[in-house]
Design a protein around this motif. Structure first.
Motif, PDB file in Angstrom:
ATOM      1  N   LEU A  64       0.812  -1.212   0.000  1.00  0.00           N
ATOM      2  CA  LEU A  64       0.000   0.000   0.000  1.00  0.00           C
ATOM      3  C   LEU A  64       0.854   1.274   0.000  1.00  0.00           C
ATOM      4  CD1 LEU A  64      -3.071  -0.362   2.379  1.00  0.00           C
ATOM      5  CD2 LEU A  64      -3.075   0.475   0.037  1.00  0.00           C
ATOM      6  N   PHE A  65       1.889   1.269   0.831  1.00  0.00           N
ATOM      7  CA  PHE A  65       2.677   2.492   1.028  1.00  0.00           C
ATOM      8  C   PHE A  65       4.109   2.353   0.490  1.00  0.00           C
ATOM      9  CE2 PHE A  65      -0.655   2.721   4.229  1.00  0.00           C
ATOM     10  CZ  PHE A  65      -1.067   4.045   4.128  1.00  0.00           C
ATOM     11  N   GLY A  66       4.355   1.272  -0.254  1.00  0.00           N
ATOM     12  CA  GLY A  66       5.728   1.018  -0.717  1.00  0.00           C
ATOM     13  C   GLY A  66       6.192   1.950  -1.822  1.00  0.00           C
ATOM     14  N   ASN A  67       5.263   2.383  -2.672  1.00  0.00           N
ATOM     15  CA  ASN A  67       5.632   3.267  -3.782  1.00  0.00           C
ATOM     16  C   ASN A  67       5.585   4.721  -3.302  1.00  0.00           C
ATOM     17  OD1 ASN A  67       6.017   4.659  -6.138  1.00  0.00           O
ATOM     18  ND2 ASN A  67       4.388   3.628  -7.282  1.00  0.00           N
ATOM     19  N   LEU A  68       6.743   5.278  -2.941  1.00  0.00           N
ATOM     20  CA  LEU A  68       6.794   6.629  -2.342  1.00  0.00           C
ATOM     21  C   LEU A  68       6.544   7.734  -3.349  1.00  0.00           C
ATOM     22  CD1 LEU A  68       9.794   6.148   0.128  1.00  0.00           C
ATOM     23  CD2 LEU A  68       7.345   6.100   0.630  1.00  0.00           C
ATOM     24  N   SER A  69       6.472   7.380  -4.651  1.00  0.00           N
ATOM     25  CA  SER A  69       6.199   8.414  -5.656  1.00  0.00           C
ATOM     26  C   SER A  69       4.695   8.660  -5.828  1.00  0.00           C
ATOM     27  CB  SER A  69       6.811   8.013  -7.007  1.00  0.00           C
ATOM     28  OG  SER A  69       6.200   6.840  -7.490  1.00  0.00           O
ATOM     29  N   LEU A  70       3.896   7.830  -5.172  1.00  0.00           N
ATOM     30  CA  LEU A  70       2.439   8.019  -5.250  1.00  0.00           C
ATOM     31  C   LEU A  70       2.022   9.234  -4.439  1.00  0.00           C
ATOM     32  CD1 LEU A  70       0.982   4.411  -4.823  1.00  0.00           C
ATOM     33  CD2 LEU A  70       0.942   5.800  -6.880  1.00  0.00           C
ATOM     34  N   LYS A  71       0.911   9.832  -4.881  1.00  0.00           N
ATOM     35  CA  LYS A  71       0.360  10.959  -4.133  1.00  0.00           C
ATOM     36  C   LYS A  71      -0.485  10.432  -2.974  1.00  0.00           C
ATOM     37  CE  LYS A  71       0.160  13.971  -8.190  1.00  0.00           C
ATOM     38  NZ  LYS A  71      -0.716  14.677  -9.139  1.00  0.00           N
ATOM     39  N   VAL A  72      -0.634  11.269  -1.949  1.00  0.00           N
ATOM     40  CA  VAL A  72      -1.431  10.889  -0.780  1.00  0.00           C
ATOM     41  C   VAL A  72      -2.852  10.513  -1.201  1.00  0.00           C
ATOM     42  CG1 VAL A  72      -2.477  11.722   1.372  1.00  0.00           C
ATOM     43  CG2 VAL A  72      -0.096  12.308   0.819  1.00  0.00           C
TER      44      VAL A  72
END
Length: 783
Positions: free
Chosen positions: A157-165
């Motif tokens: 869920l939170f592994g891709n740090l390039s995703l927006k909140v």
């Protein structure tokens, strides 16, 4: 006293005013090709009238005022239908044990005779509720009786740090009070929804995941997921589905109860050294033997359980367990489950109406079932069975043959009398196959195995499989045989199919309504799958989830028909479906109101608001070549082929394919609950074939496709499956029918018995080789 049940001028559905005599206290078989009118006579006429009369005189609230579909029926006594209604057995918490009431009696047995673990003793006396996972006193406090807990994959869920909140939070803040809470959270922590996760501080990210301890109103994304997926907001059930499908959330066995769903009292109390959940998980055959030798003094509770289990073994359900969910049973298994209930009740003077009771049974198991049903007759009951099995017909006291063909070309009484007389009936489409086995063509030339084109399953160990290794040759017709519970489904449906689904991804076509499978360890592996371009699983699960679904909606024909009506009228296409603005508001488009009257049977009364059409009046005012939308849905496939010819190419193609798989007799709007498992399977096959994409190297997996088929129809289906293989495809067919298996190029046989006595590969070769194989059980029945 009248020795016969006499029906005069029966005219429901395609029955053409037939007169029928059925002898009382005898076994009568109704036969004929698929769609000839057998069910219309047995269930829609005889059973429905028997039920109506019983309810009329029993002081019930259900009084039915309906148009007569016959002139008279005399000699009728209380009537029971034993059908294959899979779709009505859909409660996921209903199990074999709860359905037969054995689970309740077992709970009482444990409360009375259970031995508590000395290390756990809270001083409370044992009660029945402590051994029931649906009871507050007996359920596990962590999983609330389900045996399953949900886990969130935080890394995913939170592994891709390039995703927006806002991308991570999916549908959390889309609307309503939750959006206000989330906006408040953003403001308090100085976070913008368009920020990337990588730009958040450690504290901000932690608060987003788990909440901030009440500093703002939002509980945190992960607690919120559990809040939603545990049913707090029904409007967000789609989110729960998306999380599960995307792999962010998975089901796992509850660590507290080990997946049993039971609390500490049940897990620390034993009989004969075993807990109630261990007994629940045993094969019925093994449980019967265990309780028969358990160190207990004879008691009415124990005797009743043993009596019920013995009956279930006799009707061929030895391979099930009490914990087996009812929705996972086949139509034949559900029918035999009800049969066991009636046998246990020891009733007489009843008319039993069966719907193909031999479905799902191996040739060696059919003999015992025929004996059990004969005993019902000997006890003073009348048994009427819709059946295609040759041996069942040969054991019948009386035969009724309907036909000559299906739909509008059927509905006539071709014959009534003894089996011996039936053999001389020249106007029947069934009797020639009984007189001359040569009509069931067995191919003379078999395809041979190409060792370079094979699919291998290694170390299959799900359920009762004993680390099975098996080779499936590609480009052939491959049969999978074995007695009930031998491991056929475990090998194909529970091992091969899930593996191919994972490996082939979008090249896999399966049931659209698949439920989450039970949790089990699977260490098997498959090789050779790279040679497969597409896998299509054509099973017997109901088509569509709702009662208003039908062949037209499932195959996609209905969308195109509504478009034609919309063009004709200038009205929106939604007006021409009961699932949108065109549906009756009282019965929700169903046309009927349904009441359960016990033992899996229902009373259906016509909706007064729409006169049973399911549509509002405005929808019925529009016509296409003189027919409104209700008239169209009442057409059989054969009639629809002629009506739509030239109007729409795709409609023409789908309807023509339905004809090819032998489904020309069903109506476009036939409701899902009235469609058998075998019919559902053939409709699914037609849907896939009509797409025209099965050029080569596809694998078709079929589960007992001859279910519900007469000899005449089985020959047609065999030609269709041969056609698929001729085009370079592989057909894997789980089957009991010796005719189909004799026409397979290669047979994989599981066994030797069912349940704990099965799970081994006992033979894998050509039909000719199996005939001479001493280990093979099916070999002696091959043509």
């Amino acid at each position: 006293m009248n020795d016969f049940i006499e029906i005069k001028n029966a005219r429901i559905h395609n029955l053409k005013g037939v007169d029928i005599k059925i002898p009382k206290n005898k076994l009568t078989v109704i036969t004929g090709v698929s769609g000839s009118g057998k069910s219309s006579l047995a269930f829609d006429t005889l059973y429905e009238e028997g039920k109506r009369r019983y309810l009329m005189f029993s002081g019930t609230q259900f009084m039915i005022d309906s148009t007569p579909t016959f002139d008279s029926i005399t000699g009728l006594s209380p009537t029971v239908a034993v059908e294959q209604r899979i779709i009505r057995q859909s409660n996921p918490r209903s199990t074999v044990g709860t359905r037969t009431k054995i689970s309740n009696i077992l709970a009482m047995l444990f409360a009375a005779y259970g031995t508590s673990d000395s290390s756990f003793n809270d001083g409370l006396p044992l009660s029945m509720e402590m051994f029931q996972k649906n009871s507050p006193k007996g359920m596990c406090v962590k999983c609330l009786g389900s045996g399953i807990v949900k886990k969130v994959d935080e890394g995913k869920l939170f592994g891709n740090l390039s995703l927006k909140v806002e991308d991570v939070c999916l549908g959390v803040g889309k609307r309503g009070s939750t959006k206000k809470l989330l906006d408040s959270f953003y403001k308090h922590h100085n976070i913008s929804p368009s920020q990337e996760l990588s730009s958040l501080s450690e504290e901000q990210l932690f608060s987003l995941k788990y909440g901030d301890g009440g500093k703002s109103s939002f509980m945190g994304f992960i607690p919120w997921i559990f809040h939603v997926t545990n049913g707090a907001f029904s409007t967000n059930s789609r989110l729960s589905y998306l999380l599960t499908e995307a792999g962010y959330m998975t089901n796992s066995s509850c660590p507290k109860c080990g997946g049993t769903g039971l609390g500490v009292h049940a897990s620390s109390t034993t009989i004969g050294g075993k807990t109630i959940s261990e007994l629940d998980s045993m094969y019925i055959k093994d449980l019967f033997e265990f309780l028969g030798s358990a160190p207990l003094k004879s008691s009415p509770l124990l005797n009743e359980i043993i009596s019920k289990l013995s009956c279930m073994v006799d009707v061929g359900l030895h391979h099930l367990s009490l914990s087996r969910p009812v929705p996972t049973l086949s139509g034949g298994e559900i029918q035999r489950l009800f049969l066991a209930s009636y046998i246990i009740a020891e009733m007489d003077s009843i008319i039993f109406v069966f719907d193909e009771p031999t479905i799902g049974l191996h040739e060696v198991e059919k003999e015992k079932l025929i004996s059990i049903i004969s005993n019902l007759v000997n006890r003073g009951n009348t048994v009427i069975a819709v059946e295609h099995d040759e041996n069942f017909m040969r054991c019948a006291d009386y035969i009724i043959d309907l036909g000559p063909l299906a739909g509008i070309n059927g509905g006539e009484r071709i014959f009534q009398g003894s089996f011996k007389e039936f053999l001389d009936c020249n106007s029947s489409n069934t009797s020639p196959y009984l007189r001359d086995n040569g009509l069931l063509n067995i191919k003379q030339i078999y395809r041979t195995v190409n060792s370079d084109k094979t699919l291998k399953i290694e170390n299959a160990n799900i359920h009762n499989l004993h680390n099975v290794n098996v080779t499936i040759p590609l480009g052939l017709m491959v049969g999978v045989a074995g007695v009930s519970g031998s491991g056929k489904s475990s090998l194909i449906s529970d091992t091969l199919v899930p593996k191919l689904k994972t490996l082939l991804n979008d090249k896999f076509v399966g049931s659209e309504d698949e439920e989450s499978e039970e949790i089990s360890e699977d260490n098997s592996a498959i090789t050779g799958w790279e040679q497969i371009k597409k896998c299509l699983v054509i099973d017997q699960k109901p088509i569509g989830r709702s009662r208003t679904s039908c062949p037209a909606t499932y195959t996609g024909v209905f969308d195109r028909i509504r478009t034609l009506f919309a063009k004709e009228s200038g009205m929106p296409s939604g007006l021409f479906t009961v699932n949108s603005e065109g549906g009756c508001k009282i019965c929700k488009g169903d046309g009927e109101v349904h009441y359960h009257v016990g033992f899996g049977n229902f009373i259906d009364t016509q909706c007064d608001a729409c006169s049973g059409t399911g549509f509002i009046p405005q929808a019925l005012e529009v016509t296409l070549d003189g027919k409104n939308i209700r008239d169209i849905l009442s057409l059989t496939v054969d009639e629809a082929v002629a009506f739509f010819k030239g109007k729409d190419n795709q409609i023409d193609k789908i309807l023509a394919t339905l004809q090819r798989v032998g489904m020309g007799y069903i109506t476009l709007g036939q409701k899902t609950p009235t469609i058998s498992g075998g019919e559902s399977q053939r409709i699914k096959l037609a849907k896939e074939l009509s797409k025209g994409q099965s050029a080569k190297d596809s694998v078709y997996v079929l589960d007992e496709p001859t279910t519900g088929l007469s000899f005449h129809d089985s020959v047609r289906l065999m030609k269709l499956m041969e056609e698929l293989v001729e085009k370079g495809n592989t057909v894997i067919v789980t089957e009991h029918d010796p005719y189909i298996l004799s026409n397979c190029d290669y047979i994989i046989e599981m066994g030797p018995g069912g349940g704990s006595d099965g799970g081994e590969l006992i033979a894998a070769d050509s039909p000719a080789a199996l005939k001479n194989n001493q280990n093979s059980i099916i070999g002696r029945y091959l043509k």
